[in-house]
Design a protein around this motif. Structure first.
Motif, mmCIF file in Angstrom:
data_model
loop_
_atom_site.group_PDB
_atom_site.id
_atom_site.type_symbol
_atom_site.label_atom_id
_atom_site.label_comp_id
_atom_site.label_asym_id
_atom_site.label_seq_id
_atom_site.Cartn_x
_atom_site.Cartn_y
_atom_site.Cartn_z
ATOM 1 N N GLU A 1 47.316 45.602 42.782
ATOM 2 C CA GLU A 1 46.032 44.956 42.509
ATOM 3 C C GLU A 1 46.196 43.828 41.497
ATOM 4 O OE1 GLU A 1 43.086 46.981 40.329
ATOM 5 O OE2 GLU A 1 41.729 45.317 40.688
ATOM 6 N N ASP A 2 47.013 44.100 40.453
ATOM 7 C CA ASP A 2 47.264 43.030 39.480
ATOM 8 C C ASP A 2 47.847 41.805 40.168
ATOM 9 O OD1 ASP A 2 46.284 44.514 37.473
ATOM 10 O OD2 ASP A 2 48.213 45.151 36.654
ATOM 11 N N ALA A 3 48.807 42.055 41.080
ATOM 12 C CA ALA A 3 49.450 40.930 41.762
ATOM 13 C C ALA A 3 48.438 40.144 42.588
ATOM 14 C CB ALA A 3 50.578 41.437 42.656
ATOM 15 N N MET A 4 47.522 40.872 43.277
ATOM 16 C CA MET A 4 46.573 40.167 44.138
ATOM 17 C C MET A 4 45.496 39.462 43.334
ATOM 18 S SD MET A 4 46.427 42.914 47.187
ATOM 19 C CE MET A 4 45.320 42.006 48.169
ATOM 20 N N ARG A 5 45.112 40.045 42.211
ATOM 21 C CA ARG A 5 44.110 39.362 41.388
ATOM 22 C C ARG A 5 44.684 38.120 40.724
ATOM 23 N NH1 ARG A 5 39.527 42.342 40.578
ATOM 24 N NH2 ARG A 5 38.890 41.402 38.638
ATOM 25 N N ALA A 6 46.025 38.096 40.594
ATOM 26 C CA ALA A 6 46.642 36.918 39.970
ATOM 27 C C ALA A 6 46.648 35.721 40.912
ATOM 28 C CB ALA A 6 48.071 37.253 39.533
ATOM 29 N N VAL A 7 46.389 35.962 42.211
ATOM 30 C CA VAL A 7 46.311 34.838 43.153
ATOM 31 C C VAL A 7 45.072 34.021 42.812
ATOM 32 C CG1 VAL A 7 45.987 34.215 45.563
ATOM 33 C CG2 VAL A 7 47.474 36.115 44.954
#
Lengths: 310, 488
Positions: free
Chosen positions: B357-363
């Motif tokens: 989730e962190d990775a996707m929110r960083a997009v």
């Protein structure tokens, strides 16, 4: 034959939505996501309910004696008092050892360290230590604290166990404290440097106070982690059951010990028909302790953050 | 010193040239005294609890001096309700005076209160060990002296006040150097030295992680080497009918197969669920739903693994596997690799979910907005835009999850059923042994194994293997994140 110009239809919100309801692929995908979320939440509920239901018999009939009796081979008298004692002492040792060292390391990494070899080595070491399985820390504790430092720790004692768990949570404390310190706006420290403050003065008067909520939360959560760990204690040599006569404080610290998760593991390893209720009840005790700690951390963070007006 | 002022606004003209202390009203003193009574009672209860559990159930347990002292303190404060100078009230004084910008001296108040505390409670407390009646009389006597003194101030308060004023007067105000030219901003030697000392101390703290890494490598690998270099060791021992360390049968394939099954099953459970939760939370969920679901998943992360181990044998095996397997004609025992694998999977869900989730929110938002602007549907945006952009972070999440599943000990130790030894078994519906569980059962019997030759060293051999495997996985996830990180 005249070509009728195509009527220009202005899309409305309604028409856009209608096109979405026809989106079969999207609906299926969304359904799959919902199933995943429901499964995840169901796992949480299943674990909590199953453990609580299994534990109600003991917790309902003899809560007080379960909390205050030592472990015993008699199922009707066995309790977790020795585990509570061990876990309290371990929490104390972890907060005395891991917090100062971990927070100090985080301050060094964020405020003092330059971009040299030493700094990069430290960063790599912290990241890798965070991924080392907990049982490997148990081996380290067995080799260093139990065998090499036997004179100080007294062998398989609560001191060895507490120090081992301190090493285990150290990278967690460093990482969370670093994040908290990094979140302090640099305009604060820049202003102070502009006024001629030294690094230490900036850290002491500006960085630490504003990073305090984050640091506190991370540290408290690492205590919860330490209280739930059993594997390193198993290797360090936590006892399933022990008896002592009257002992001084030091002898008690250097003597046999156990901890709450060890109680659960030991009860779970015994024949289920008599002991399953004990394992469940001890699990409920740990869960309550861990959740209270988490709750405390969340509330403390919210209050302090509100107070600081951020 | 005369009687106490009763009006809180008596000295409100703090802006005037002469500063006057603002003293709290009798009502606020009463509140302070009440707070203090409650405080002492709470401390008494905490002391009792800690004493009970730390002193151990086997030692004598009963009302100790601490309890009595705190209860007496509570009683005394209650008795002199609202009239006396109690601890909490003094800090209220101090706080108000400080806020008004007056010359409050924290150390003055601290020392005065310590003296008061010592005479009132400390001395009786010491005597209490031998003579309860005498110390109680002493407390009553000191209380009476304070009660009848003018302004409720005992003689020793004046003594302490004088001492404090003489000793600490200089500390209350900080002399700032004159600031006339830029030269005055120059750092003085003492401040630089202080900074250097702090830096050195913190550097040692920073090096602790390097030292720990060094200790792990040195200790575990030397012991592991002793296993390989031992007289009775030969490489053929590592290929046998099963893992029975006490009988010198160290079949590694038994452990590897067990570990692979556990990790595989765990990732089959945790992968889709964790990823689904991550996509839902980052792309679809409203703030309100997010505020409910995310804490629930985080709750899962804080459940200790022993509890999951017990859950595996008390719920997953009997109520899920045996009832489902029964209808397919598969026979499950209570202890099986599948059951332990599912429980490890449940433990791994929050790790996969939160890192992905962190990775996707960083997009960045712009990518999503551009996609929607081109008319893409939510599913297309999630799968064709956000997912590829976050792929490095998501694969790192899976690798971290695998590494955690390999290193998970207690669940397997409790639920996989292979304590002590296990025969080679490739069937996941049967009990089995993993690297970590084998270490745990060796470690649990440390005392009996310690003398028995290479069985004890095999513990370190396995530890070294595990360390290398997880280290490789962690390095790999780091490398993936670094190699494929997109700079937006």
């Amino acid at each position: 034959m005249s070509v009728k110009p195509q009527e220009h239809v202005r899309p409305t919100l309604g028409s856009l939505r209608r096109s979405r309801t026809a989106d079969v692929k999207g609906q299926v995908f969304f359904g799959l996501l919902l199933i995943a979320v429901v499964l995840a939440v169901a796992m949480v509920l299943a674990v909590l309910f199953s453990v609580i239901v299994d534990g109600t018999e003991i917790l309902g009939s003899r809560l007080w004696s379960f909390l205050t009796n030592p472990s015993s081979s008699d199922a009707s008298r066995a309790g977790v008092a020795q585990g509570i004692r061990g876990s309290l002492l371990i929490a104390g040792i972890v907060s005395l050892v891991a917090f100062p060292v971990g927070i100090g390391a985080a301050i060094y990494l964020e405020e003092y360290a330059d971009d040299g070899v030493v700094t990069r080595t430290i960063e790599v070491a912290v990241r890798n230590l965070a991924g080392v399985p907990s049982i490997v820390y148990g081996l380290l504790g067995l080799a260093v604290f139990v065998q090499q430092l036997r004179g100080i720790t007294g062998g398989s004692s609560v001191i060895s166990g507490g120090l081992t768990l301190s090493l285990l949570v150290l990278p967690i404390v460093i990482i969370t404290a670093s994040e908290a310190i990094r979140a302090v706006p640099s305009s604060l420290s820049d202003g102070a440097y502009g006024l001629g403050a030294t690094q230490w003065e900036v850290i002491r008067t500006l960085v630490l106070p504003s990073a305090l909520p984050g640091i506190l939360t991370g540290s408290v959560l690492s205590i919860a982690r330490a209280l739930g760990e059993a594997a390193p204690l198993l290797v360090v040599g936590a006892a399933a059951f022990y008896t002592t006569g009257f002992q001084g404080a030091l002898e008690q610290m250097q003597g046999a010990f156990t901890a709450l998760p060890m109680n659960v593991a030991n009860f779970a390893k015994l024949p289920a028909d008599q002991w399953a209720g004990h394992a469940a009840a001890a699990s409920v005790v740990i869960l309550v302790v861990v959740f209270l700690i988490n709750l405390f951390a969340i509330i403390a963070r919210a209050r302090i953050t509100k107070k600081l007006g951020r | 010193m005369t009687t106490l002022p009763t009006d809180a606004s008596a000295g409100a003209n703090a802006s005037g040239s002469t500063w006057q202390p603002i003293l709290p009203s009798v009502a606020s003193r009463g509140v302070a005294a009440g707070v203090e009574v409650i405080l002492y009672l709470v401390v008494t209860i905490i002391v009792a609890i800690v004493e009970y559990f730390v002193a151990g159930p086997f030692t004598d347990f009963g009302p100790s001096n601490w309890w009595i002292a705190f209860v007496v303190m509570a009683a005394w404060t209650g008795w002199t309700w609202a009239g006396s100078q109690n601890l909490v009230g003094s800090y209220v004084d101090h706080f108000i005076a400080d806020r008004e910008g007056g010359p409050a001296c924290f150390s003055c108040i601290a020392v005065r209160q310590l003296t008061r505390f010592g005479v009132l409670f400390g001395i009786p407390f010491l005597i209490l060990n031998s003579n309860v009646a005498l110390s109680a009389a002493l407390m009553v006597a000191t209380g009476l002296i304070i009660w009848f003194s003018p302004g409720r101030r005992a003689p020793w308060d004046y003594v302490a006040g004088t001492v404090v004023t003489n000793a600490f007067a200089g500390e209350a105000s900080v002399e700032l150097p004159p600031l006339n030219s830029p030269k005055d901003l120059q750092l003085t030697g003492s401040r630089v030295a202080e900074n250097r000392r702090a830096r050195l101390l913190l550097q040692f703290a920073g090096l602790s992680s390097v030292i720990i890494s060094g200790l792990i490598v040195r200790n575990i690998f030397t012991e592991a080497w002793q296993f390989v270099a031992a007289q009775e060791f030969s490489w053929s021992l590592l290929r046998d009918i099963g893992w029975f360390p006490r009988r010198n049968k160290f079949d590694l394939s038994t452990l590897f197969v067990g570990t692979l099954w556990i990790t595989g099953i765990a990732m089959i459970v945790a992968g889709p669920v964790g990823l689904g939760v991550a996509i839902y939370l980052s792309e679809y969920a409203s703030t309100r739903v997010r505020n409910v679901v995310k804490p629930a998943i985080e709750t899962l992360a804080s459940i200790p693994s022993v509890v999951l181990g017990f859950f595996a044998i008390s719920f997953i095996s009997p109520r899920v596997l045996q009832s489902v397997g029964g209808s397919f004609g598969i026979d499950f025992g209570i202890f099986s690799l599948i059951s332990a694998g599912i429980a490890v999977g449940i433990l791994t869900v929050p790790i996969v979910a939160s890192i992905s989730e962190d990775a996707m929110r960083a997009v960045p938002r712009e990518l999503r907005e551009a996609s929607y602007g081109l008319g893409a549907r939510p599913v297309t945006t999630a799968l064709k835009v956000v997912f590829p952009a976050a792929l490095s972070g998501i694969s790192a999440a899976f690798i971290v999850g695998i590494s955690r599943a390999i290193g998970e000990t207690m669940v397997v130790f409790i639920a996989a059923g292979g304590s002590g030894g296990a025969i080679f078994e490739a069937d996941p519906t049967k009990p089995g042994q993993t690297i970590t569980a084998a270490m745990a059962s060796l470690g649990a019997g440390t005392d009996s194994v310690a003398g028995s030759g290479i069985a004890f060293q095999s513990l370190y051999f396995l530890g070294a293997l595990l360390f290398i495997i997880t280290l490789l996985l962690n390095v790999m996830s780091d490398a993936i994140v670094r190699r494929f990180r997109q700079e937006y």
